[in-house]
Design a protein around this motif. Structure first.
Motif, PDB file in Angstrom:
ATOM      1  N   ARG A 212      17.699  -7.941  -7.953  1.00 15.33           N
ATOM      2  CA  ARG A 212      18.160  -7.326  -9.216  1.00 15.33           C
ATOM      3  C   ARG A 212      17.159  -6.296  -9.709  1.00 15.33           C
ATOM      4  N   HIS A 213      15.925  -6.370  -9.213  1.00 12.60           N
ATOM      5  CA  HIS A 213      14.848  -5.509  -9.704  1.00 12.60           C
ATOM      6  C   HIS A 213      14.393  -4.552  -8.605  1.00 12.60           C
ATOM      7  N   VAL A 214      13.651  -3.533  -8.999  1.00 14.34           N
ATOM      8  CA  VAL A 214      13.044  -2.626  -8.028  1.00 14.34           C
ATOM      9  C   VAL A 214      11.872  -3.348  -7.363  1.00 14.34           C
ATOM     10  N   VAL A 215      11.890  -3.392  -6.032  1.00 16.35           N
ATOM     11  CA  VAL A 215      10.830  -4.068  -5.269  1.00 16.35           C
ATOM     12  C   VAL A 215      10.347  -3.112  -4.182  1.00 16.35           C
ATOM     13  N   ARG A 216       9.031  -3.013  -4.002  1.00 14.21           N
ATOM     14  CA  ARG A 216       8.448  -2.193  -2.948  1.00 14.21           C
ATOM     15  C   ARG A 216       7.273  -2.929  -2.319  1.00 14.21           C
ATOM     16  N   PHE A 217       7.042  -2.658  -1.037  1.00 12.09           N
ATOM     17  CA  PHE A 217       5.846  -3.177  -0.366  1.00 12.09           C
ATOM     18  C   PHE A 217       4.773  -2.094  -0.381  1.00 12.09           C
ATOM     19  N   ALA A 218       3.542  -2.503  -0.696  1.00 13.48           N
ATOM     20  CA  ALA A 218       2.462  -1.523  -0.810  1.00 13.48           C
ATOM     21  C   ALA A 218       1.183  -2.073  -0.189  1.00 13.48           C
ATOM     22  N   ARG A 219       0.275  -1.147   0.148  1.00 10.15           N
ATOM     23  CA  ARG A 219      -1.038  -1.547   0.656  1.00 10.15           C
ATOM     24  C   ARG A 219      -1.995  -1.719  -0.524  1.00 10.15           C
ATOM     25  N   ALA A 220      -2.708  -2.843  -0.515  1.00  9.57           N
ATOM     26  CA  ALA A 220      -3.728  -3.080  -1.554  1.00  9.57           C
ATOM     27  C   ALA A 220      -4.954  -3.633  -0.852  1.00  9.57           C
ATOM     28  N   GLY A 221      -5.939  -2.786  -0.664  1.00  9.56           N
ATOM     29  CA  GLY A 221      -7.109  -3.222   0.101  1.00  9.56           C
ATOM     30  C   GLY A 221      -6.707  -3.477   1.540  1.00  9.56           C
ATOM     31  N   GLY A 222      -7.038  -4.657   2.036  1.00 13.34           N
ATOM     32  CA  GLY A 222      -6.737  -4.964   3.432  1.00 13.34           C
ATOM     33  C   GLY A 222      -5.463  -5.747   3.631  1.00 13.34           C
ATOM     34  N   GLU A 223      -4.612  -5.856   2.606  1.00 16.91           N
ATOM     35  CA  GLU A 223      -3.391  -6.631   2.780  1.00 16.91           C
ATOM     36  C   GLU A 223      -2.178  -5.894   2.225  1.00 16.91           C
ATOM     37  N   VAL A 224      -1.008  -6.410   2.582  1.00 16.32           N
ATOM     38  CA  VAL A 224       0.254  -5.849   2.106  1.00 16.32           C
ATOM     39  C   VAL A 224       0.798  -6.764   1.019  1.00 16.32           C
ATOM     40  N   VAL A 225       1.238  -6.160  -0.092  1.00 18.11           N
ATOM     41  CA  VAL A 225       1.769  -6.941  -1.202  1.00 18.11           C
ATOM     42  C   VAL A 225       3.167  -6.449  -1.545  1.00 18.11           C
ATOM     43  N   ALA A 226       3.942  -7.343  -2.154  1.00 21.54           N
ATOM     44  CA  ALA A 226       5.253  -6.969  -2.685  1.00 21.54           C
ATOM     45  C   ALA A 226       5.102  -6.768  -4.186  1.00 21.54           C
ATOM     46  N   VAL A 227       5.597  -5.639  -4.690  1.00 18.84           N
ATOM     47  CA  VAL A 227       5.498  -5.307  -6.112  1.00 18.84           C
ATOM     48  C   VAL A 227       6.910  -5.305  -6.692  1.00 18.84           C
ATOM     49  N   LYS A 228       7.110  -6.083  -7.751  1.00 18.16           N
ATOM     50  CA  LYS A 228       8.428  -6.165  -8.389  1.00 18.16           C
ATOM     51  C   LYS A 228       8.303  -5.820  -9.868  1.00 18.16           C
ATOM     52  N   GLU A 229       9.067  -4.830 -10.323  1.00 15.56           N
ATOM     53  CA  GLU A 229       9.091  -4.491 -11.741  1.00 15.56           C
ATOM     54  C   GLU A 229      10.020  -5.449 -12.471  1.00 15.56           C
ATOM     55  N   VAL A 230       9.487  -6.063 -13.528  1.00 18.40           N
ATOM     56  CA  VAL A 230      10.257  -7.052 -14.280  1.00 18.40           C
ATOM     57  C   VAL A 230       9.633  -7.162 -15.673  1.00 18.40           C
ATOM     58  N   GLY A 231      10.389  -7.658 -16.647  1.00 18.21           N
ATOM     59  CA  GLY A 231       9.874  -7.809 -18.004  1.00 18.21           C
ATOM     60  C   GLY A 231       8.628  -8.674 -18.063  1.00 18.21           C
ATOM     61  N   GLU A 232       7.789  -8.444 -19.073  1.00 12.18           N
ATOM     62  CA  GLU A 232       6.500  -9.146 -19.144  1.00 12.18           C
ATOM     63  C   GLU A 232       6.660 -10.655 -19.215  1.00 12.18           C
ATOM     64  N   TRP A 233       7.560 -11.146 -20.056  1.00  9.55           N
ATOM     65  CA  TRP A 233       7.735 -12.593 -20.170  1.00  9.55           C
ATOM     66  C   TRP A 233       8.137 -13.195 -18.836  1.00  9.55           C
ATOM     67  N   ALA A 234       9.091 -12.547 -18.149  1.00 10.38           N
ATOM     68  CA  ALA A 234       9.568 -13.047 -16.854  1.00 10.38           C
ATOM     69  C   ALA A 234       8.470 -12.964 -15.798  1.00 10.38           C
TER      70      ALA A 234
END
Length: 407
Positions: free
Chosen positions: A42-64
């Motif tokens: 339901r949300h925008v999700v992207r995989f990104a490089r952060a240092g030496g690992e790959v992370v999934a980033v999901k935009e969502v409301g602060e409370w959630a």
């Protein structure tokens, strides 16, 4: 508000600061992104490089975001298969100072795939069944931990195949709730949601031509509920076994095997009244037991033989004083397996006279001895042990074969 990164490790904030938090996630430049298959969200999700690992980033409301971050950390503490929470990023603004949605960051589960990627080529019904079994195992483990998912589906699950074993991991805890214990109604609701969601997702695949023509989405949706019920019953039956009745443990293992599940881990808690045994199930691919037995013991066997021998090895290992999974001071499985071959497997097979074995290989001999031990123990109402088993097997089984074939 200033940018704020709440992370599980002090190493993460520094690596995460390099990501373009002032840009909406769907507009992030390719230089920060990793091209990996994504599930439906339901949300925008992207995989990104952060240092030496790959992370999934999901935009969502602060409370959630904060809530899901906490739930994922709880699931990690409970050792339930789920993606690892890394951080929550709040206080995001664009270059004009307009607020942007916070982000939840999780660690990419190496080797995992969303179900749609696995169905890009038509999957055989047997493989689909194993994937749904893996999801049933995940749902049972979540419920045993007191976690009500609220939105169980293929879309909210990642699947991973490792050395022939299929495992399902929760990837979206947004609708979940953690309780000390779930009621029957809470479990039933989760199962009904799973049934409807899975049937709908399989229908969607069917419409797109990605589902094997023999698979009925509605029947498969019902089947996961049936598999869950069978597994839940077998795992939640509490039994205390007297020390002399090891065959009761073998009986439980056989029932799990007959249901199509393997034993990933067995725990025995000792008390003056007897042994309380708990099992952790897993779903395996064809040939898994063969490969596992060969790796641990060097014994080359057929698949059914290997499964029988591995069950015996596991039951024997948990009875050893230095068996301590996860404890660096405990004996490694390879060490215990070597000891089992030396102290149990070889002496037992050697106790069967060579001239009576004929062309039967050692793995089959030991497998037959385990079957014979099971039969004798069931009749006697106690574990008869290997020594008595060998004696009776030689006299009643091999002796009969000698007479039958005139040798």
């Amino acid at each position: 508000m200033d940018l704020k990164i709440t992370a599980t490790s002090p190493e993460h904030p520094a690596a995460l600061l390099d990501l373009p938090w002032s840009v909406p996630l769907e507009q992030w430049p390719d230089e920060h992104l990793v091209a990996l298959p994504r599930g439906i969200s339901r949300h925008v999700v992207r995989f990104a490089r952060a240092g030496g690992e790959v992370v999934a980033v999901k935009e969502v409301g602060e409370w959630a975001a904060v809530r899901e971050y906490g739930l994922l950390r709880d699931l990690d503490r409970l050792a339930v298969p789920a993606v690892d929470a890394v951080a929550v990023v709040t206080g995001r603004t664009d270059e004009r100072g307009e607020p942007l949605e916070p982000a939840l960051i999780t660690r990419h589960l190496v080797g995992s795939l969303p179900y749609r990627s696995m169905f890009e080529t038509t999957m055989r019904p047997g493989t689909i069944k194993r994937l749904l079994d893996a999801l049933a195992v995940l749902l049972v483990r979540l419920h045993l931990s007191g976690f009500a998912w609220g939105d169980c589906s293929l879309s909210n699950t990642l699947f991973r195949r490792d050395a022939g074993a299929y495992a399902a991991y929760l990837v979206d805890a947004e609708t979940g709730q953690l309780h000390p214990r779930l009621s029957g109604g809470q479990r039933s609701y989760d199962l009904e949601v799973a049934r409807v969601n899975i049937a709908g997702e399989l229908m969607d695949l069917e419409a797109g031509g990605s589902l094997h023509p023999s698979v009925d989405p509605v029947l498969f949706g019902r089947e996961i509920v049936e598999r869950y019920d069978e597994l839940w019953h077998e795992l939640t039956r509490e039994s205390v076994y007297p020390l002399a009745k090891r065959h009761y443990i073998d009986r439980r293992v056989r029932r799990l095997n007959n249901l199509g599940f393997d034993v990933a881990e067995m725990q025995i808690q000792r008390s003056p009244d007897g042994d309380t045994v708990t099992f952790l199930p897993k779903v395996v691919d064809a040939g898994h037991h063969q490969r596992q037995l060969l790796r641990l013991t060097g014994v080359d066997a057929e698949e059914n033989q290997a499964r029988s021998l591995l069950n015996d090895l596991e039951t024997w290992m948990v009875s050893q004083d230095d068996y301590a999974p996860g404890d660096p001071l405990g004996a490694r499985p390879e060490v215990l397996a070597h000891r089992w071959v030396r102290d149990v497997f070889r002496p037992t097979v050697r106790a069967v006279p060579l001239e009576l074995r004929g062309s039967t290989d050692t793995a089959q001999i030991y497998h037959e001895l385990l079957e014979h031990r099971w039969s004798l123990s069931e009749r006697a109402g106690r574990d008869v042990g290997l020594e008595a088993t060998v004696e009776d097997y030689v006299r009643t089984v091999l002796g009969h074969r000698q007479t039958e074939f005139g040798k």
